[in-house]
Enzyme design. Structure first.
Site, PDB file in Angstrom:
ATOM      1  CD  GLU A 202      -3.086  -1.156   2.067  1.00  0.00           C
ATOM      2  OE1 GLU A 202      -2.928  -0.469   3.097  1.00  0.00           O
ATOM      3  OE2 GLU A 202      -4.089  -1.863   1.877  1.00  0.00           O
ATOM      4  CD  GLU A 342      -4.018  -5.939   2.221  1.00  0.00           C
ATOM      5  OE1 GLU A 342      -4.809  -5.099   2.721  1.00  0.00           O
ATOM      6  OE2 GLU A 342      -2.821  -6.013   2.540  1.00  0.00           O
TER       7      GLU A 342
END
Length: 540
Positions: A202, A342
């Protein structure tokens, strides 16, 4: 002992929808003839071909996996090892449910010499006593491989303290990250269970545009252009392990700065942390080894952050257009494979269930759909909860039922109904006597022995053509052996007979499937156990 994984909300620009109107939903297509399809996760190392992941024979593979986190936290190992169950039983259950891949987050802290794993129930997991985080990882990888599963390693955090906008920090340099990745690549060289590296979790914007200080995409410069960093790190890994896939996440805002409504600069499209790959067509990641790149965005529901598009009057018809613009175009234009690394939700908001249902439909059915790893196995994710309930054993069936039709189980690891079956096959529960023509093979191993006791495993394979429903296995041990603990089944003793009965979450052993039952006992480890049966039939 519950511990939560903290996930900061994505900072977003005021983007309501990137594409107006409903986009065509991506679905799997069945054709009369086409490329070969691999069973489970295929054979050998994997590589890419257009938007497909293929195995060493060229057969198409789809990764349908789960995230099992904890190694990135200050525990430095998998969460849930504190529960009253073995670590092997977690993997058994994942495989039985149909997950064929485990994405394993870690922090660089867990790789340091002297790192210690904590919060392990040593009564349930005596074989982990004294092991380092890396040694526990070794065992998880090796056991997952016996189930036909694959593993993706995810550098989730530079330290256990938390995530970072950039791939480096003051205490963990890019050079250190490369060194750690190369160490892992060498450690698992030749182990085809480990298929690749998710380079950094991320990357995201920090500060405000035009004075942003976070990770961007395509703006140039070594300090903040994540696309260029992914090339450097990915190529360094491939220089020592050219067989790995390189998983590259997106950013949140391509400029690396969050939107600022008062700067008179038109806001750029911003999305989830790691979820924005809108610039990858213009600025692709270039690797020195061909056919190794997989783009891996993240996407979440309103329970994680209240994005503007959840309030759009066209919701959920607006979702495919948003996904197309952020990352779906990469797959649809045959640029590279997508592996949604995810996505998850508590499903507390009704829109969350709609979002998850539409997202799975968008990813597509069957082996030609996009790959994914759901967040998460763990129930202690503060944002999403998990596939497991808080008891770390029972399954959140609402979530599992939405995912089940899209899961492709590992060979020998899960239900046999295929990716669009909607669930395990085998019909209603039946007694062992209702399983006709049971055939079986057994491998018995003494894993460890000490003065006064030992630990052993019994790998039971259903070699027949019918499922062994409500399976039950027995074997004979030498006189003087007394059972102390068992796992992956309910293990009991009567005289010199040990009996293992199927756990409630995996009552059926499909044809070709295996289960490994472990136990510890006092007494002599020799001679070996003998006279193994499965549902009354003698095993070879």
């Amino acid at each position: 002992m519950s511990r939560k994984r903290t996930r900061l909300s994505a900072a977003l620009g005021g983007v309501t929808a990137l594409v107006t109107g409903a986009a065509t939903v991506l679905v799997g297509i069945v054709v009369a003839a086409g490329p070969a399809v691999a069973a489970g996760t295929g054979t050998g190392y994997l590589h890419t071909s257009g938007n497909k992941i293929v195995d060493s024979t060229g057969a198409t593979v789809r990764l349908t996996g789960i995230n099992w986190f904890g190694m990135e936290t200050d525990n430095k190992t998998f969460h849930g090892l504190w529960a009253n169950r073995t670590w092997q039983s977690h993997i058994d259950q994942m495989a039985e449910l149909g997950y064929n891949t485990i994405r394993i987050p870690f922090s660089n802290d867990a790789l340091r010499p002297g790192a210690q794993a904590t919060s392990i129930n040593t009564a349930s997991n005596p074989d982990l006593i004294g092991l380092s985080p890396l040694e526990i990882l070794d065992r998880v990888i090796n056991y997952a491989g016996t189930k036909g599963m694959r593993v993706i390693l995810d550098r989730h955090r530079p330290t256990a303290a938390g995530q970072s906008a950039l791939w480096y920090t003051a205490s963990v340099s890019e050079a250190q990250t490369i060194s750690d990745w190369q160490m892992l690549a060498r450690r698992y060289a030749g182990n085809t269970t480990v298929i690749g590296a998710d380079l950094h979790n991320e990357p995201h914007a920090e500060g405000t545009d035009p004075n942003g200080t976070g990770a961007g995409w395509g703006q140039g410069g070594e300090a903040r252009d994540w696309r260029l960093a992914a090339e450097r790190i990915g190529n360094a890994i491939l220089s020592v392990q050219p067989n790995w896939l390189i998983f590259v996440e997106g950013v949140s805002c391509p400029s690396g700065g969050n939107a600022n409504a008062w700067d008179n600069i038109p806001d750029e499209p911003c999305g989830w942390w790691g979820g924005n790959l809108s610039k990858a067509r213009e600025f692709p990641v270039r690797l020195n080894v061909a056919n190794r790149l997989v783009y891996s965005p993240h996407d979440y529901a309103i329970s994680v952050f209240h994005q503007d598009w959840f309030d759009d009057p066209t919701f959920p018809a607006n979702l495919p257009g948003i996904w197309d613009s952020f990352w779906g175009y990469i797959y649809k234009e045959n640029i590279a494979p997508i592996m949604l690394g995810e996505f998850g939700s508590t499903l507390q908001d009704p829109r969350d269930r709609t979002w998850l249902t539409e997202l799975m439909r968008y990813l597509g059915t069957g082996v030609n759909g996009m790959s994914f790893t759901y967040w998460s196995w763990n129930p202690n994710s503060g944002d999403t909860g998990g596939i497991l309930n808080d008891d770390w054993t029972t399954v959140n069936q609402t979530k599992q039922s939405i995912l089940q039709p899209y899961l492709i189980p590992p060979v020998g690891g899960g239900p046999t109904g295929g990716p669009t079956s909607g669930g395990p096959t085998g019909g209603p529960s039946s007694s062992p006597s209702s399983n006709p023509t049971v055939r079986c093979t057994v491998a018995y191993t003494v894993d460890n022995a000490w003065s006064g006791g030992f630990q052993a495993s019994v790998r039971i394979t259903n070699s027949g053509t019918n499922a062994a429903n409500n399976w039950r296995s027995t074997w004979t041990v030498p006189s003087g052996v007394s059972l102390t603990n068992g796992w992956n089944a309910t293990v009991t003793q009567s005289g010199t007979t040990f009996t293992a009965t199927a756990p409630s979450w995996a009552p059926s052993l499909a044809p070709g499937a295996s289960v490994t039952v472990g136990f510890t006992a006092t007494g002599p480890s020799t001679p070996a156990a003998s006279a193994f049966t499965l549902n009354g039939a003698a095993c070879n």
